[in-house]
Enzyme design. Structure first.
Site, PDB file in Angstrom:
ATOM      1  N   TYR A  76     -26.577 -28.203 -75.809  1.00 36.48           N
ATOM      2  CA  TYR A  76     -25.610 -29.208 -75.342  1.00 36.48           C
ATOM      3  C   TYR A  76     -26.010 -30.595 -75.832  1.00 36.48           C
ATOM      4  CZ  TYR A  76     -24.466 -25.491 -71.957  1.00 36.48           C
ATOM      5  OH  TYR A  76     -24.127 -24.302 -71.355  1.00 36.48           O
ATOM      6  N   LEU A 123     -18.403 -25.795 -67.850  1.00 31.98           N
ATOM      7  CA  LEU A 123     -19.626 -25.217 -67.289  1.00 31.98           C
ATOM      8  C   LEU A 123     -19.428 -24.843 -65.819  1.00 31.98           C
ATOM      9  CD1 LEU A 123     -22.160 -27.773 -68.831  1.00 31.98           C
ATOM     10  CD2 LEU A 123     -21.619 -25.473 -69.666  1.00 31.98           C
ATOM     11  N   HIS A 138     -21.017 -29.886 -63.432  1.00 29.52           N
ATOM     12  CA  HIS A 138     -19.983 -30.784 -63.958  1.00 29.52           C
ATOM     13  C   HIS A 138     -20.381 -32.253 -63.903  1.00 29.52           C
ATOM     14  CE1 HIS A 138     -16.519 -27.654 -63.309  1.00 29.52           C
ATOM     15  NE2 HIS A 138     -17.361 -27.320 -64.264  1.00 29.52           N
ATOM     16  N   ARG A 160     -17.793 -17.214 -59.709  1.00 28.98           N
ATOM     17  CA  ARG A 160     -16.948 -17.597 -58.574  1.00 28.98           C
ATOM     18  C   ARG A 160     -17.450 -17.000 -57.263  1.00 28.98           C
ATOM     19  NH1 ARG A 160     -14.017 -16.942 -63.080  1.00 28.98           N
ATOM     20  NH2 ARG A 160     -12.455 -18.533 -63.631  1.00 28.98           N
ATOM     21  N   ALA A 175     -12.757 -21.154 -71.815  1.00 27.93           N
ATOM     22  CA  ALA A 175     -12.669 -21.969 -73.026  1.00 27.93           C
ATOM     23  C   ALA A 175     -12.267 -21.124 -74.230  1.00 27.93           C
ATOM     24  CB  ALA A 175     -14.007 -22.659 -73.284  1.00 27.93           C
ATOM     25  N   LYS A 213     -12.107 -28.389 -63.403  1.00 32.12           N
ATOM     26  CA  LYS A 213     -12.013 -28.580 -61.957  1.00 32.12           C
ATOM     27  C   LYS A 213     -12.840 -27.534 -61.219  1.00 32.12           C
ATOM     28  CE  LYS A 213      -8.035 -27.324 -63.210  1.00 32.12           C
ATOM     29  NZ  LYS A 213      -8.552 -26.324 -64.172  1.00 32.12           N
TER      30      LYS A 213
END
Length: 324
Positions: A58, A74, A79, A165, A15, A97
Site C-alpha cells: 500500500y 479495505l 478505513h 462481515r 473492487a 462505507k
C-alpha cells in the site's frame, strides 16, 4: 474532461467485481495501479485493465507520483488509518462505507482532508443513482403530501464465519455493512435526522446479524415515524417505502441496482395511475466515479461529503446506544 489516474489499495472482491470495472469504464478516470503482493490476485484486474501497474505494498502505491486518486476497499477497521495516509501522501481519496467505526473518528478525517487540500469522501454510491435523486425531488415537491412514515428492509444470508462481515475484529456486522444504507437513504431522501430510536439487536460471535430499529426522524417537513430492518441471516430482500398523507413512494431495488434487480421507483397517489420509473443500464458505481472526477477537476457539486458520512455514523452510534 481531464483524466485522473486511480489506484486501489488491496484486491478486494468488491473492487474486482464492481469498483475496478467502474473506474475503468468511467469517463475521466483511468485505473492505473493496484496494491497487492499477489500477482495472481492482480490478474483479474489486468483482464479489463491490461496496463495496470501492480505495487507490492500500500505504501508503494501511495508513493507513486502518477496516482491522483486512491480507492480504499479495505476492511472497515482500516478505513480511517489508510484514508489519512492517502491524504498525507497528497492523494484524493474515495473510501468504502462505513468510512469509520464511530462518528468522532470522522472529525479527524475532516481535519486531515482540510489540511491536505484534497477531496476525500465515503463511497456512498446510491446518492448518485437517478432513482434516489428522483425520490428526493418527489419528497421535496410534496408529491405524497405530508411525509408520515418511512420503512426500510435490507437483508441477505451470509453465515460464513470466515467472511470479514462476520468478524468483530474487522468491523463486521449487519449495521456497519448494510445499516449504512438503511439509515443514510432516509437521511438523504427526506433531508432528515434521527429523533428518539429503539433498537432490538441479535448477535452471533460478537457481531450483530439482525437489527430492528424503530422511532422517529425529523426532516424538512417535520417529524415522521421510521422503521428499519437489517440482517445478514435472512433471505435477500431490499425495499424502501416513504408513506405520506396523499400517497407513497416505493423503491423495490434501492441499494444494489442491476445486481439484486432492476432499479425501479413508483409514485402512488389516490385516483391517479401509478408513475413507475425504471432505470435499465444505469451503473451507480460509474456515476459515482464520474461525479468524483468532475468535482475534483471542475468543482462540480458532489452529493456526499465527509460531513454527510458523519451524520450517518452518528445515527449508527445512536442505534447501538438505543439497544433495548
Amino acid at each position: 474532461m481531464a483524466v485522473l489516474n486511480w489506484g486501489i489499495l488491496g484486491a478486494a472482491k468488491f473492487a474486482r467485481e464492481h469498483m475496478g470495472p467502474a473506474i475503468h469504464a468511467a469517463r475521466g478516470a483511468r485505473l492505473a495501479a493496484l496494491a497487492t503482493s499477489s500477482e495472481e490476485k492482480a490478474q483479474p484486474f489486468k483482464a479489463f485493465a491490461p496496463d495496470l501497474k501492480r505495487h507490492d505494498s500500500y505504501e508503494a502505491l501511495l508513493a507513486d507520483p502518477a496516482i491522483d486518486v486512491v480507492y480504499i476497499p479495505l476492511p472497515n477497521v482500516l478505513h480511517v488509518e489508510w484514508t489519512k495516509k492517502a491524504l498525507a501522501a497528497g492523494k484524493h481519496v474515495l473510501t468504502e462505507k462505513p468510512i469509520a467505526m464511530a462518528a468522532s473518528e470522522i472529525d479527524g478525517l475532516i481535519a486531515a482532508r482540510d489540511a491536505a487540500g484534497k477531496f476525500a469522501t465515503e463511497a456512498y454510491m446510491i446518492v448518485h443513482h437517478p432513482q434516489w435523486q428522483l425520490t428526493r425531488r418527489w419528497l421535496d415537491e410534496g408529491q405524497i403530501g405530508e411525509l408520515r412514515h418511512a420503512d426500510v428492509a435490507f437483508s441477505f444470508n451470509n453465515p460464513d464465519p470466515g467472511n470479514i462481515r462476520n468478524k468483530p475484529e474487522t468491523g463486521g456486522g449487519s449495521i456497519p455493512d448494510i445499516g449504512v444504507y438503511a439509515y443514510s437513504s432516509v437521511r438523504y431522501a427526506a433531508r432528515a435526522e434521527p429523533g428518539d430510536l429503539r433498537a432490538v439487536i441479535e448477535r452471533e460471535n460478537g457481531v450483530d446479524v439482525f437489527a430492528q430499529v424503530t422511532g422517529e426522524m425529523i426532516g424538512a417537513q417535520g417529524r415522521f415515524s421510521y422503521a428499519a430492518m437489517t440482517s445478514t441471516r435472512l433471505h435477500p430482500r431490499q425495499q424502501v417505502v416513504f408513506q405520506g398523507s396523499e400517497g407513497l413512494i416505493r423503491l423495490t431495488c434501492p441499494f444494489n441496482a442491476n445486481v439484486f434487480d432492476q432499479a425501479e421507483v413508483t409514485l402512488c397517489r389516490k385516483g391517479e395511475p401509478d408513475q413507475v420509473q425504471r432505470f435499465p443500464g444505469v451503473t451507480q458505481y460509474v456515476l459515482q466515479v464520474e461525479n468524483f472526477v468532475r468535482h475534483v477537476t471542475e468543482g462540480a457539486d458532489y452529493p456526499w461529503t465527509l460531513e454527510d458520512a458523519r451524520g450517518t455514523q452518528a445515527m449508527i452510534d445512536k442505534v447501538y446506544a438505543s439497544e433495548v
